[in-house]
Scaffold this active site. Structure first.
Site, PDB file in Angstrom:
ATOM      1  N   LEU A   1       0.892  -1.222  -0.010  1.00  0.00           N
ATOM      2  CA  LEU A   1       0.051  -0.041  -0.072  1.00  0.00           C
ATOM      3  C   LEU A   1       0.828   1.313   0.044  1.00  0.00           C
ATOM      4  O   LEU A   1       0.439   2.189  -0.567  1.00  0.00           O
ATOM      5  CB  LEU A   1      -1.016   0.121   1.178  1.00  0.00           C
ATOM      6  CG  LEU A   1      -1.860   1.019   1.233  1.00  0.00           C
ATOM      7  CD1 LEU A   1      -3.021   1.196   0.107  1.00  0.00           C
ATOM      8  CD2 LEU A   1      -2.752   1.171   2.578  1.00  0.00           C
ATOM      9  N   TYR A   2       1.862   1.092   0.762  1.00  0.00           N
ATOM     10  CA  TYR A   2       2.913   2.335   0.715  1.00  0.00           C
ATOM     11  C   TYR A   2       3.348   2.620  -0.688  1.00  0.00           C
ATOM     12  O   TYR A   2       3.362   3.801  -1.146  1.00  0.00           O
ATOM     13  CB  TYR A   2       4.102   1.943   1.678  1.00  0.00           C
ATOM     14  CG  TYR A   2       5.289   2.753   1.684  1.00  0.00           C
ATOM     15  CD1 TYR A   2       5.162   4.360   1.790  1.00  0.00           C
ATOM     16  CD2 TYR A   2       6.377   2.626   0.998  1.00  0.00           C
ATOM     17  CE1 TYR A   2       6.127   5.059   1.678  1.00  0.00           C
ATOM     18  CE2 TYR A   2       7.704   3.452   0.946  1.00  0.00           C
ATOM     19  CZ  TYR A   2       7.386   4.902   1.418  1.00  0.00           C
ATOM     20  OH  TYR A   2       8.344   5.690   1.291  1.00  0.00           O
ATOM     21  N   ALA A   3       3.863   1.649  -1.444  1.00  0.00           N
ATOM     22  CA  ALA A   3       4.265   1.817  -2.822  1.00  0.00           C
ATOM     23  C   ALA A   3       3.179   2.342  -3.841  1.00  0.00           C
ATOM     24  O   ALA A   3       3.238   3.284  -4.417  1.00  0.00           O
ATOM     25  CB  ALA A   3       4.637   0.391  -3.318  1.00  0.00           C
TER      26      ALA A   3
ATOM     27  N   THR B   1       0.414   4.153  -2.901  1.00  0.00           N
ATOM     28  CA  THR B   1       0.129   5.511  -2.447  1.00  0.00           C
ATOM     29  C   THR B   1       1.209   6.475  -3.079  1.00  0.00           C
ATOM     30  O   THR B   1       0.943   7.713  -3.415  1.00  0.00           O
ATOM     31  CB  THR B   1       0.011   5.795  -1.046  1.00  0.00           C
ATOM     32  OG1 THR B   1       1.079   5.339  -0.271  1.00  0.00           O
ATOM     33  CG2 THR B   1      -1.486   5.077  -0.450  1.00  0.00           C
TER      34      THR B   1
END
Length: 333
Positions: free
Chosen positions: A151-153, A155
């Site tokens: 999810l970090y990547a 976003t």
């Protein structure tokens, strides 16, 4: 310059702000002081920055558009360096909302308010994580990044898209910097170097994910700061393919990495050598969202700035360990 630095109490933001201040620039710092990791460490970073008369700090969340507007409107900012974000790959499984709120909503609010500014340059932090499962190595900025693993990547890739459309519509020059595994003094307690050093000194075992088979392109913080500052005068020009610019916007993406992938166990051995202690290791499987390998092609950065990261892992780890021992000797006393 008068520079707005978001995430000014964060790891990279603190170092960038301090370097700008030592060079005589004015810095407006914004940080939400979120409790993702030790807030006391963040406050001590800000305390050091407050020693500079040209530094002003605002403790607000970028998601709070009204508060953000009160800070930036009429401030005559010439450059924005957007480093605030919800970081970490694995935390997304527990608190996905923080990634959407901070990375997407917060960035969107900042960009929306930036439309009314006559900015010389808008620089934002992205990440090597956007390359996902790509197998063409080293990673180059023109690589397709359509398959984020975390999810970090996802976003951070979204923020790149938001910034590109902002650049196209407003004509504002934008550079997205994809950082590769940044480490160093005043580093984040959730990152491997901090966790490993802390555990080894306390006599605890360290968790080594991917069964120790992963590789990372470790990039020392001083090299990252130098890269950021050298990029500031490198203004993107729409359609300038020779310098990696978008065909429709004054926008470019630039890798910031050492260009030397290091096996994870070599990283552990470097820490052991520096500490003079042997680590007890728990080998763990690959975690969801983790990448097997990262490796930056830093040719564009060098072409634009004449600089590329060069600090060796041995030197960088030694500097971190010296800082860690000094910091906790003073603050744990």
């Amino acid at each position: 310059m008068r520079v707005l630095v978001t995430g000014s109490a964060g790891f990279i933001g603190f170092h960038v702000a301090r370097r700008l201040l030592t060079e005589g620039h004015e810095v407006i710092g914004i940080d939400g002081m979120t409790p993702y990791y030790d807030v006391a460490l963040k406050r001590r970073r800000h305390a050091l920055l407050r020693a500079y008369p040209r530094f002003v700090a605002h403790e607000i969340m970028l998601e709070d558009r009204a508060a953000l507007a009160r800070v930036v409107e009429g401030a005559r900012i010439s450059v924005i360096i957007h480093l605030a974000a919800q970081a970490g790959v694995r935390y997304g499984a527990h608190r996905p909302d923080t990634y959407i709120d901070s990375n997407v909503v917060g960035t969107s609010n900042l960009i929306d308010l930036a439309r009314g500014m006559a900015l010389d340059h808008f620089v934002l932090a992205s990440t090597s994580s956007v390359y996902g499962p790509a197998t063409d190595l080293p990673f180059i900025e023109t690589e397709r990044c359509d398959y984020p693993l975390s999810l970090y990547a996802a976003t951070k890739k979204a923020t790149e898209g938001l910034a590109h459309s902002f650049s196209h519509l407003s004509g504002t020059p934008v550079t997205a910097l994809r950082f590769f595994t940044v480490y160093g003094t005043w580093g984040r307690p959730d990152m491997a170097l901090f966790l490993f050093v802390d555990a080894i000194l306390r006599g605890h075992a360290i968790d080594v994910y991917g069964n120790g088979q992963m590789e990372r392109d470790f990039t020392y913080i001083d090299d990252v700061v130098e890269s950021v500052l050298r990029v500031l005068p490198c203004i993107p020009v729409r359609g300038d393919k020779a310098t990696g610019c978008s065909p429709v916007a004054p926008y470019r993406v630039v890798n910031v990495g050492n260009g030397q992938p290091v096996p994870l166990m070599d990283f552990v051995h470097a820490i052991e050598t520096c500490l003079g202690r042997t680590a007890r290791t728990n080998f763990m499987p690959m975690q969801p969202g983790d990448m097997q390998r990262t490796w930056a092609d830093a040719s564009l950065l060098e072409h634009l700035t004449g600089f590329r990261p060069k600090t060796s892992l041995r030197v960088g780890v030694a500097r971190f360990v010296a800082w860690y021992r000094d910091y906790y000797a003073r603050h744990d006393a």
